[in-house]
Motif scaffolding. Structure first.
Motif, PDB file in Angstrom:
ATOM      1  N   ALA A  76      34.252  30.955  39.451  1.00 31.51           N
ATOM      2  CA  ALA A  76      33.572  30.902  38.157  1.00 31.51           C
ATOM      3  C   ALA A  76      33.523  32.289  37.522  1.00 31.51           C
ATOM      4  CB  ALA A  76      32.159  30.353  38.344  1.00 31.51           C
ATOM      5  N   ASN A  77      34.392  33.183  38.009  1.00 37.90           N
ATOM      6  CA  ASN A  77      34.404  34.544  37.466  1.00 37.90           C
ATOM      7  C   ASN A  77      35.802  34.840  36.915  1.00 37.90           C
ATOM      8  OD1 ASN A  77      35.490  34.414  40.046  1.00 37.90           O
ATOM      9  ND2 ASN A  77      34.687  36.381  40.704  1.00 37.90           N
ATOM     10  N   LEU A  78      36.060  36.098  36.613  1.00 44.38           N
ATOM     11  CA  LEU A  78      37.397  36.447  36.130  1.00 44.38           C
ATOM     12  C   LEU A  78      38.428  36.171  37.221  1.00 44.38           C
ATOM     13  CD1 LEU A  78      36.940  39.895  34.341  1.00 44.38           C
ATOM     14  CD2 LEU A  78      37.685  37.755  33.272  1.00 44.38           C
ATOM     15  N   LEU A  79      39.605  35.742  36.789  1.00 42.52           N
ATOM     16  CA  LEU A  79      40.660  35.425  37.762  1.00 42.52           C
ATOM     17  C   LEU A  79      41.043  36.650  38.592  1.00 42.52           C
ATOM     18  CD1 LEU A  79      42.814  33.626  38.964  1.00 42.52           C
ATOM     19  CD2 LEU A  79      44.184  33.973  36.892  1.00 42.52           C
ATOM     20  N   VAL A  80      41.118  37.827  37.955  1.00 47.15           N
ATOM     21  CA  VAL A  80      41.506  39.016  38.737  1.00 47.15           C
ATOM     22  C   VAL A  80      40.436  39.367  39.773  1.00 47.15           C
ATOM     23  CG1 VAL A  80      43.089  40.005  37.016  1.00 47.15           C
ATOM     24  CG2 VAL A  80      40.648  40.615  36.949  1.00 47.15           C
ATOM     25  N   GLU A  81      39.170  39.068  39.449  1.00 45.11           N
ATOM     26  CA  GLU A  81      38.101  39.312  40.440  1.00 45.11           C
ATOM     27  C   GLU A  81      38.241  38.330  41.604  1.00 45.11           C
ATOM     28  OE1 GLU A  81      34.442  38.894  38.283  1.00 45.11           O
ATOM     29  OE2 GLU A  81      34.686  40.819  37.261  1.00 45.11           O
ATOM     30  N   SER A  90      48.812  38.956  43.921  1.00 43.76           N
ATOM     31  CA  SER A  90      49.639  38.173  43.003  1.00 43.76           C
ATOM     32  C   SER A  90      48.913  36.908  42.574  1.00 43.76           C
ATOM     33  CB  SER A  90      50.962  37.735  43.647  1.00 43.76           C
ATOM     34  OG  SER A  90      51.495  38.724  44.458  1.00 43.76           O
ATOM     35  N   ILE A  91      49.247  36.499  41.355  1.00 39.57           N
ATOM     36  CA  ILE A  91      48.786  35.218  40.817  1.00 39.57           C
ATOM     37  C   ILE A  91      50.056  34.402  40.560  1.00 39.57           C
ATOM     38  CG2 ILE A  91      47.784  34.092  38.775  1.00 39.57           C
ATOM     39  CD1 ILE A  91      46.250  36.834  38.339  1.00 39.57           C
ATOM     40  N   VAL A  92      50.098  33.180  41.067  1.00 39.46           N
ATOM     41  CA  VAL A  92      51.250  32.312  40.768  1.00 39.46           C
ATOM     42  C   VAL A  92      50.787  31.143  39.915  1.00 39.46           C
ATOM     43  CG1 VAL A  92      52.795  30.556  41.753  1.00 39.46           C
ATOM     44  CG2 VAL A  92      52.795  32.854  42.695  1.00 39.46           C
ATOM     45  N   LYS A 113      45.928  43.764  31.811  1.00 43.42           N
ATOM     46  CA  LYS A 113      45.020  44.781  31.257  1.00 43.42           C
ATOM     47  C   LYS A 113      43.788  44.927  32.152  1.00 43.42           C
ATOM     48  CE  LYS A 113      42.604  46.148  27.073  1.00 43.42           C
ATOM     49  NZ  LYS A 113      42.576  47.495  27.646  1.00 43.42           N
ATOM     50  N   LEU A 114      43.278  43.787  32.636  1.00 45.84           N
ATOM     51  CA  LEU A 114      42.082  43.827  33.481  1.00 45.84           C
ATOM     52  C   LEU A 114      42.365  44.475  34.832  1.00 45.84           C
ATOM     53  CD1 LEU A 114      40.701  40.258  32.708  1.00 45.84           C
ATOM     54  CD2 LEU A 114      39.568  42.412  32.159  1.00 45.84           C
ATOM     55  N   ASP A 115      43.555  44.234  35.370  1.00 44.20           N
ATOM     56  CA  ASP A 115      43.911  44.813  36.675  1.00 44.20           C
ATOM     57  C   ASP A 115      45.434  44.917  36.803  1.00 44.20           C
ATOM     58  OD1 ASP A 115      44.433  45.536  39.278  1.00 44.20           O
ATOM     59  OD2 ASP A 115      42.747  44.385  40.088  1.00 44.20           O
ATOM     60  N   PRO A 116      45.991  46.088  36.497  1.00 44.73           N
ATOM     61  CA  PRO A 116      47.451  46.253  36.545  1.00 44.73           C
ATOM     62  C   PRO A 116      48.014  46.129  37.962  1.00 44.73           C
ATOM     63  CG  PRO A 116      46.389  48.124  35.446  1.00 44.73           C
ATOM     64  CD  PRO A 116      45.301  47.299  36.055  1.00 44.73           C
ATOM     65  N   GLY A 117      47.146  46.145  38.968  1.00 48.65           N
ATOM     66  CA  GLY A 117      47.620  46.053  40.355  1.00 48.65           C
ATOM     67  C   GLY A 117      47.880  44.625  40.808  1.00 48.65           C
ATOM     68  N   ILE A 118      47.542  43.663  39.955  1.00 43.22           N
ATOM     69  CA  ILE A 118      47.762  42.254  40.318  1.00 43.22           C
ATOM     70  C   ILE A 118      48.881  41.699  39.448  1.00 43.22           C
ATOM     71  CG2 ILE A 118      46.735  39.948  40.385  1.00 43.22           C
ATOM     72  CD1 ILE A 118      44.104  41.260  41.140  1.00 43.22           C
ATOM     73  N   GLU A 119      49.913  41.221  40.102  1.00 45.67           N
ATOM     74  CA  GLU A 119      51.120  40.753  39.382  1.00 45.67           C
ATOM     75  C   GLU A 119      51.034  39.253  39.100  1.00 45.67           C
ATOM     76  OE1 GLU A 119      53.814  41.652  37.215  1.00 45.67           O
ATOM     77  OE2 GLU A 119      53.619  43.279  38.668  1.00 45.67           O
ATOM     78  N   SER A 120      51.360  38.868  37.873  1.00 46.93           N
ATOM     79  CA  SER A 120      51.457  37.430  37.540  1.00 46.93           C
ATOM     80  C   SER A 120      52.893  36.978  37.737  1.00 46.93           C
ATOM     81  CB  SER A 120      51.055  37.186  36.081  1.00 46.93           C
ATOM     82  OG  SER A 120      49.685  37.455  35.899  1.00 46.93           O
ATOM     83  N   ILE A 121      53.066  35.928  38.514  1.00 48.89           N
ATOM     84  CA  ILE A 121      54.397  35.407  38.847  1.00 48.89           C
ATOM     85  C   ILE A 121      54.448  33.944  38.409  1.00 48.89           C
ATOM     86  CG2 ILE A 121      55.980  34.882  40.773  1.00 48.89           C
ATOM     87  CD1 ILE A 121      54.573  37.153  42.335  1.00 48.89           C
TER      88      ILE A 121
END
Ligand code: PNS
Length: 166
Positions: A76-81, A90-92, A113-121
């Motif tokens: 229920a929070n931000l996806l990057v969190e 990574s997020i797929v 922008k929220l977290d450049p260390g997490i890659e969207s795939i």
């Protein structure tokens, strides 16, 4: 070095999960060590969900019971969190037709922008599921269409019951 790629999150509303989602989750589970399916509690951009978060989670758990490296959580929070909480880098997400692209492009940029260390795939939908959406399934079921080959059996049964109740 591991042949796989650590932990990944597969987020979504999953209202309800479809065979297209299960296809993406299964294919993702073949290339990552651990897949955390994230069921968003209250999607901001959508109307009230047909199924509760607990129901949506249970449908996915049942349909992925044969995949030992897949687990399901509600967030229920931000996806990057949520990704960071699970030590995922990574997020797929699945990508169907061009119509998905604009929305997913925005989401990927916001998350970067929220977290450049997490890659969207993005995993391209299998051709036989490229037309399939939760919204389409709900619409078909509302008007009595047969959705039994589009969703897991428990979802097909629950859709019938839930829509009858309304
Ligand atoms: O299946 P959906 O509806 O495309 O999934 C949308 C989801 C869950 C990926 C999106 O709503 C989401 O990430 N929600 C959490 C809040 C968030 O982090 N939004 C993106 C950056 S503002």
């Amino acid at each position: 070095m591991s042949e796989r790629n650590g932990t990944v999150v597969c987020p979504g509303s999953y209202d309800p999960v479809t065979n297209g989602h299960i296809d993406i989750i299964t294919r993702t589970s073949n290339v990552f060590d651990r897949v955390v399916v994230g069921v968003v509690n209250n999607p901001v951009r959508k109307q009230k969900t047909l199924f509760t978060a607990e129901e949506r989670k249970a449908f996915i758990e049942e349909a992925t019971a044969d995949l030992p490296n897949v687990e399901v959580q509600i967030f229920a929070n931000l996806l990057v969190e949520f990704a960071r909480d699970n030590e995922a880098r990574s997020i797929v997400k699945g990508l169907r037709a061009i119509s998905d692209f604009e929305y997913e492009f925005e989401m990927a940029q916001l998350n970067r922008k929220l977290d450049p260390g997490i890659e969207s795939i993005y995993v391209i939908a299998s051709p036989h599921y490229s037309f399939l959406s939760s919204t389409g399934v709900k619409e078909m079921a509302t008007f009595g269409g047969d959705v039994s080959d589009l969703v897991p059996p428990a979802v097909a049964a629950a859709l019938g019951d839930r829509l009858d109740d309304r």
